[in-house]
Design a protein around this motif. Structure first.
Motif, mmCIF file in Angstrom:
data_model
loop_
_atom_site.group_PDB
_atom_site.id
_atom_site.type_symbol
_atom_site.label_atom_id
_atom_site.label_comp_id
_atom_site.label_asym_id
_atom_site.label_seq_id
_atom_site.Cartn_x
_atom_site.Cartn_y
_atom_site.Cartn_z
ATOM 1 N N PRO A 1 5.401 -63.239 95.061
ATOM 2 C CA PRO A 1 4.183 -63.715 95.736
ATOM 3 C C PRO A 1 3.045 -64.059 94.780
ATOM 4 C CG PRO A 1 4.474 -61.347 96.035
ATOM 5 C CD PRO A 1 5.738 -61.848 95.392
ATOM 6 N N TRP A 2 3.060 -63.481 93.543
ATOM 7 C CA TRP A 2 1.974 -63.738 92.607
ATOM 8 C C TRP A 2 2.177 -65.007 91.787
ATOM 9 C CZ3 TRP A 2 4.117 -64.170 87.857
ATOM 10 C CH2 TRP A 2 5.318 -63.504 87.626
ATOM 11 N N LEU A 3 3.354 -65.612 91.850
ATOM 12 C CA LEU A 3 3.642 -66.759 90.989
ATOM 13 C C LEU A 3 2.751 -67.967 91.284
ATOM 14 C CD1 LEU A 3 5.375 -67.837 88.725
ATOM 15 C CD2 LEU A 3 7.085 -68.548 90.411
ATOM 16 N N PRO A 4 2.534 -68.383 92.522
ATOM 17 C CA PRO A 4 1.637 -69.532 92.741
ATOM 18 C C PRO A 4 0.223 -69.296 92.235
ATOM 19 C CG PRO A 4 2.953 -69.086 94.696
ATOM 20 C CD PRO A 4 3.160 -67.935 93.777
ATOM 21 N N LYS A 5 -0.276 -68.060 92.449
ATOM 22 C CA LYS A 5 -1.613 -67.755 91.957
ATOM 23 C C LYS A 5 -1.663 -67.790 90.428
ATOM 24 C CE LYS A 5 -3.883 -64.611 94.094
ATOM 25 N NZ LYS A 5 -4.342 -63.276 94.591
ATOM 26 N N ALA A 6 -0.611 -67.283 89.757
ATOM 27 C CA ALA A 6 -0.571 -67.309 88.296
ATOM 28 C C ALA A 6 -0.534 -68.732 87.770
ATOM 29 C CB ALA A 6 0.629 -66.514 87.784
ATOM 30 N N VAL A 7 0.273 -69.591 88.402
ATOM 31 C CA VAL A 7 0.341 -70.987 87.969
ATOM 32 C C VAL A 7 -1.017 -71.664 88.137
ATOM 33 C CG1 VAL A 7 1.388 -73.226 88.464
ATOM 34 C CG2 VAL A 7 2.811 -71.185 88.403
ATOM 35 N N ALA A 8 -1.686 -71.382 89.256
ATOM 36 C CA ALA A 8 -3.007 -71.971 89.464
ATOM 37 C C ALA A 8 -4.015 -71.477 88.431
ATOM 38 C CB ALA A 8 -3.492 -71.646 90.884
ATOM 39 N N LEU A 9 -3.949 -70.187 88.087
ATOM 40 C CA LEU A 9 -4.858 -69.647 87.067
ATOM 41 C C LEU A 9 -4.597 -70.263 85.696
ATOM 42 C CD1 LEU A 9 -4.995 -65.844 88.013
ATOM 43 C CD2 LEU A 9 -6.783 -67.573 88.303
#
Length: 421
Positions: free
Chosen positions: A26-34
């Motif tokens: 679940p954290w992968l999209p947020k990490a890519v955006a960051l």
């Protein structure tokens, strides 16, 4: 009843996408955006730094000048002078001294050029006579003048190109004037409103960080001010000493030459004396070989006197840096920022050295000839021999006494009593 093929394929696709969605963290999209935002911020920051590089250099030079003026402004403020008028008076005095320095050197340069132009016909005749007598030629001054006149077209074209570049030179002069006024404005506000400026910066920092920032600021003020004032004192002493010698040798433009070598020798480390001394030597060369030899000898002797006696006593508490480190710092600063970097290298390096020394733990060094230059060398250069190993009974020489061990008895001692066996 069997499911139709299209509906079964759609169901399989939905099940596969659901499995992929469940397997993705679940954290992968947020990490890519960051990561994408960080890269965009770095690119924008680099573009902004390139665009504002000139302004940042001006602010850095202004900060250096404000740090250099801070001790004198604080001293005047403690004696009842407001910070604003004290800063303005010191800046006007420094500007007047700089203009006087360049005006004196300019008058010397104009005088030397006029003297050279006045002596040019005589020097040309002497050179032509030497060439004719040495190489058996018949070059006449009139023929040489005709040849020079025939090249007037080339000289005229060069003059026209110089006139075409006058507009560019004027633009450069205006840009330099604008940069100087910008530096003066930033320096005045950074120095006159120094306490308020530091309070504004510390207001957004936690208390412990405030103490560290103020400590670093204090070290920078002490080192930068000490650098400027110690160099000014050394430049005054160097100027006075060389002025006396130039007057005794009856060399033209004695004060201008002494001021030139005094300033260059102090603000260009290690090689400044020799670079500044080249001009007095060349001027003395026009008056004869003996004045040239004496001034060259005095420049060399004074450099040693300053390095080993005068400079260590004056800069002991202001700028404690090894000459090689100082010279390397100037070269690095010039490579990074050009002339402003060469000016900022020494006080910046001394400030970082003093600040880092507060956090580096030092230990007592073991005495050894390699770390004690004053220690006397041992009489024998050979390494000390290792003590002989005790020989075993099998390898002992015939007739030699066995080694004394814990249970051995000395000769003449009574034998120990047996077990009664």
């Amino acid at each position: 009843m069997t499911t139709p093929a299209p509906k079964r394929a759609a169901a399989d696709t939905a099940a596969t996408s659901g499995a992929v969605r469940e397997s993705m963290p679940p954290w992968l999209p947020k990490a890519v955006a960051l990561v994408l935002c960080a890269v965009a911020a770095l690119v924008a920051g680099w573009w902004l730094f390139v665009q504002l590089q000139g302004l940042l250099v001006l602010i850095l030079v202004s900060l250096f000048l404000a740090l250099a003026l801070e001790p004198a402004v604080n001293w005047l403020h403690q004696h009842g002078v407001p910070r604003g008028p004290a800063t303005a008076a010191l800046m006007l005095g420094g500007t007047a001294a700089t203009l006087a320095f360049f005006s004196i050197l300019g008058s010397m340069l104009v005088g030397q050029v006029l003297a050279l132009v006045g002596e040019l016909p005589e020097m040309t005749g002497a050179v032509l006579n030497w060439i004719n007598s040495t190489f058996r030629t018949r070059i006449s001054p009139t023929g040489l003048l005709t040849e020079v006149s025939s090249a007037s077209g080339l000289i005229q074209s060069y003059a026209n190109s110089v006139l075409e570049n006058v507009w560019g030179a004027g633009t450069t002069l205006l840009i330099g004037l604008f940069n100087g006024l910008t530096i003066a404005l930033f320096t005045f506000y950074l120095c006159a409103d120094g306490p308020r400026f530091r309070r504004t910066i510390c207001s957004v920092l936690p208390p412990r960080t405030q103490a560290e920032v103020l400590r670093a600021w204090e070290i920078a003020i002490r080192k930068t001010g000490g650098f400027i004032y110690s160099r000014a004192l050394l430049a005054t002493a160097c100027t006075a000493a060389h002025y006396v010698v130039l007057i005794l040798l009856d060399i033209d433009y004695a004060f201008a030459l002494a001021l030139w070598i005094g300033v260059l020798s102090q603000f260009i480390p290690t090689v400044g004396t020799y670079i500044g001394g080249a001009l007095p030597v060349l001027v003395a060369l026009l008056q004869g070989p003996w004045p040239t030899l004496w001034i060259l000898l005095f420049i060399t002797v004074y450099q040693q006197f300053e390095n080993y006696l005068l400079q260590p006593r004056i800069t002991a508490l202001t700028l404690d840096m090894h000459p090689a480190v100082a010279f390397g710092s100037v070269i690095a600063g010039a490579a990074i920022l050009g002339p402003p970097g060469a000016l900022l290298a020494l006080p910046a390096g001394a400030s970082m050295q003093a600040f880092a020394s507060s956090y580096i733990r030092r230990y007592e060094v073991t005495e050894h000839p390699l770390v004690s230059p004053e220690a006397e060398a041992p009489a024998d250069d050979a390494p000390p021999e290792d003590p002989p190993e005790p020989s075993s009974p099998d390898t002992a020489e015939p007739g030699a006494a066995p080694p004394a061990g814990p249970g051995a008895r000395a000769a003449g001692d009574p034998e120990p009593a047996g077990d009664g066996a």
